[in-house]
Design an enzyme around this catalytic site. Structure first.
Site, PDB file in Angstrom:
ATOM      1  N   ASP A   1       0.805  -1.238   0.000  1.00 10.60           N
ATOM      2  CA  ASP A   1       0.000   0.000   0.000  1.00 10.60           C
ATOM      3  C   ASP A   1       0.839   1.289   0.000  1.00 10.60           C
ATOM      4  O   ASP A   1       0.566   2.218   0.791  1.00 10.60           O
ATOM      5  CB  ASP A   1      -0.965   0.015   1.201  1.00 10.60           C
ATOM      6  CG  ASP A   1      -1.934  -1.169   1.196  1.00 10.60           C
ATOM      7  OD1 ASP A   1      -1.864  -1.995   0.278  1.00 10.60           O
ATOM      8  OD2 ASP A   1      -2.755  -1.272   2.135  1.00 10.60           O
TER       9      ASP A   1
ATOM     10  N   ASP B   1      -4.588  -0.764  -1.761  1.00  8.49           N
ATOM     11  CA  ASP B   1      -5.882  -0.620  -1.100  1.00  8.49           C
ATOM     12  C   ASP B   1      -6.825   0.014  -2.137  1.00  8.49           C
ATOM     13  O   ASP B   1      -6.487   1.067  -2.718  1.00  8.49           O
ATOM     14  CB  ASP B   1      -5.692   0.297   0.123  1.00  8.49           C
ATOM     15  CG  ASP B   1      -6.616  -0.034   1.288  1.00  8.49           C
ATOM     16  OD1 ASP B   1      -6.967  -1.216   1.469  1.00  8.49           O
ATOM     17  OD2 ASP B   1      -6.970   0.909   2.033  1.00  8.49           O
TER      18      ASP B   1
ATOM     19  N   HIS C   1     -10.711   0.722  -2.579  1.00  9.99           N
ATOM     20  CA  HIS C   1     -12.068   0.692  -2.032  1.00  9.99           C
ATOM     21  C   HIS C   1     -13.093   1.329  -2.966  1.00  9.99           C
ATOM     22  O   HIS C   1     -12.816   2.366  -3.576  1.00  9.99           O
ATOM     23  CB  HIS C   1     -12.109   1.475  -0.714  1.00  9.99           C
ATOM     24  CG  HIS C   1     -11.273   0.896   0.384  1.00  9.99           C
ATOM     25  ND1 HIS C   1     -11.359  -0.411   0.789  1.00  9.99           N
ATOM     26  CD2 HIS C   1     -10.332   1.470   1.197  1.00  9.99           C
ATOM     27  CE1 HIS C   1     -10.518  -0.625   1.796  1.00  9.99           C
ATOM     28  NE2 HIS C   1      -9.873   0.501   2.054  1.00  9.99           N
TER      29      HIS C   1
ATOM     30  N   HIS D   1     -10.724   6.864   1.969  1.00 10.41           N
ATOM     31  CA  HIS D   1      -9.354   6.785   1.468  1.00 10.41           C
ATOM     32  C   HIS D   1      -9.254   5.753   0.354  1.00 10.41           C
ATOM     33  O   HIS D   1     -10.032   4.802   0.306  1.00 10.41           O
ATOM     34  CB  HIS D   1      -8.366   6.430   2.605  1.00 10.41           C
ATOM     35  CG  HIS D   1      -8.586   5.051   3.149  1.00 10.41           C
ATOM     36  ND1 HIS D   1      -9.546   4.770   4.102  1.00 10.41           N
ATOM     37  CD2 HIS D   1      -8.002   3.858   2.865  1.00 10.41           C
ATOM     38  CE1 HIS D   1      -9.536   3.483   4.382  1.00 10.41           C
ATOM     39  NE2 HIS D   1      -8.614   2.889   3.638  1.00 10.41           N
TER      40      HIS D   1
ATOM     41  N   LYS E   1      -7.033  -4.924  -3.187  1.00 11.28           N
ATOM     42  CA  LYS E   1      -7.782  -5.493  -2.058  1.00 11.28           C
ATOM     43  C   LYS E   1      -8.717  -4.438  -1.496  1.00 11.28           C
ATOM     44  O   LYS E   1      -8.524  -3.239  -1.741  1.00 11.28           O
ATOM     45  CB  LYS E   1      -6.814  -5.960  -0.962  1.00 11.28           C
ATOM     46  CG  LYS E   1      -6.027  -4.803  -0.344  1.00 11.28           C
ATOM     47  CD  LYS E   1      -5.003  -5.299   0.643  1.00 11.28           C
ATOM     48  CE  LYS E   1      -4.171  -4.172   1.193  1.00 11.28           C
ATOM     49  NZ  LYS E   1      -4.907  -3.246   2.073  1.00 11.28           N
TER      50      LYS E   1
ATOM     51  N   CYS F   1      -1.933  -2.814   7.653  1.00 15.26           N
ATOM     52  CA  CYS F   1      -1.854  -3.708   6.493  1.00 15.26           C
ATOM     53  C   CYS F   1      -0.537  -4.474   6.424  1.00 15.26           C
ATOM     54  O   CYS F   1      -0.512  -5.622   5.978  1.00 15.26           O
ATOM     55  CB  CYS F   1      -2.112  -2.920   5.221  1.00 15.26           C
ATOM     56  SG  CYS F   1      -3.847  -2.366   5.166  1.00 15.26           S
TER      57      CYS F   1
HETATM   58  C1  VGL Z   1      -4.669   0.590   5.786  1.00 18.34           C
HETATM   59  C2  VGL Z   1      -6.212   1.389   7.254  1.00 18.34           C
HETATM   60  C3  VGL Z   1      -7.204   1.261   6.308  1.00 18.34           C
HETATM   61  C4  VGL Z   1      -3.232   0.224   5.534  1.00 18.34           C
HETATM   62  C5  VGL Z   1      -5.635   0.454   4.832  1.00 18.34           C
HETATM   63  O1  VGL Z   1      -2.811   0.191   4.349  1.00 18.34           O
HETATM   64  O2  VGL Z   1      -2.499  -0.021   6.519  1.00 18.34           O
HETATM   65  N1  VGL Z   1      -4.964   1.039   7.008  1.00 18.34           N
HETATM   66  N2  VGL Z   1      -6.902   0.789   5.094  1.00 18.34           N
HETATM   67 ZN    ZN Z   2      -8.328   0.842   3.556  1.00 18.95          ZN
END
Ligand code: VGL
Ligand code: ZN
Length: 208
Positions: free
Chosen positions: A9, A49, A51, A84, A109, A154
């Protein structure tokens, strides 16, 4: 021996200026680039990430909740995040200085709005797999070094799942190529990774 690097990420959303910024998140980009350029790795994989705009981990989807409150998602306690890494936005793009030409495979993901997915390997409820463990197995990976954002979410979930889902594979966490959200959470995450069999290393020990 097939050595793989897993970058977790390293997206604008988790860097300063992003929607869920991690302190010094961007400081890991040159380290990640040096690791990719080192010649050490047969395979470089990155998670992203990714979403939908209505993801259930977003406080905005829960009336009365603010970011960083604890709420509920599909009946389970869930940290309420700021919106995010929404699919297709610049917040979800990899950091602009990351040498993405060296990435062999991207694992997205977090697409299911009803469950969060910290791990690059499976959703938090452990029901659905992303496919990354099968991909790494198909490549015959024997060593997996991982780093990225955020250490206490993550990165930790991915490291712990790697140990469990890839039996016999050496899993290493690269501390200086990672940053976390909460300092106490980072300390706890490193302890948990160690206890689960993850080696804790720095890029110095990996680079020539
Ligand atoms: C993450 C919070 C929400 C991460 C992703 O990449 O650590 N943390 N989504
Ligand atoms: Zn996230």
């Amino acid at each position: 021996m097939t050595k793989a690097l897993l970058l977790i990420d390293i997206q604008n959303g988790f860097c300063p200026g992003g929607n869920l910024p991690v302190a010094e998140g961007d400081a890991i980009v040159p380290v990640a680039n040096a690791l990719m350029a080192s010649g050490r790795y047969d395979l470089v994989v990155a998670s992203q990430d990714w979403h939908p705009a209505n993801h259930g981990s977003f406080a905005s989807q829960h009336p009365g909740k603010a970011p960083f409150d604890i709420g509920e998602l599909s009946g389970k306690p869930q940290m309420m995040w700021p919106d995010h890494c929404v699919q297709g936005t610049s917040d979800a793009a990899f950091h602009g200085d990351l040498d993405t030409a060296k990435i062999d495979f991207v694992q997205q993901k977090g697409q299911n709005p009803a469950v969060d997915s910290y791990s690059a390997f499976r959703d938090n409820d452990q029901a659905a797999l992303t496919g990354l463990s099968d991909y790494l197995k198909s490549k015959g990976v024997t060593e997996l070094d991982l780093c990225g954002l955020a250490t206490d979410y993550c990165v930790k979930f991915s490291a712990v799942d790697a140990v469990e889902m890839l039996p016999g594979v050496t899993v290493r966490f690269i501390e200086d190529a990672s940053r976390g959200i909460d300092p106490a959470g980072v300390t706890a995450a490193i302890e948990e990774m160690k206890a689960r069999g993850v080696e804790i290393v720095t890029s110095k020990t990996l680079l020539p």
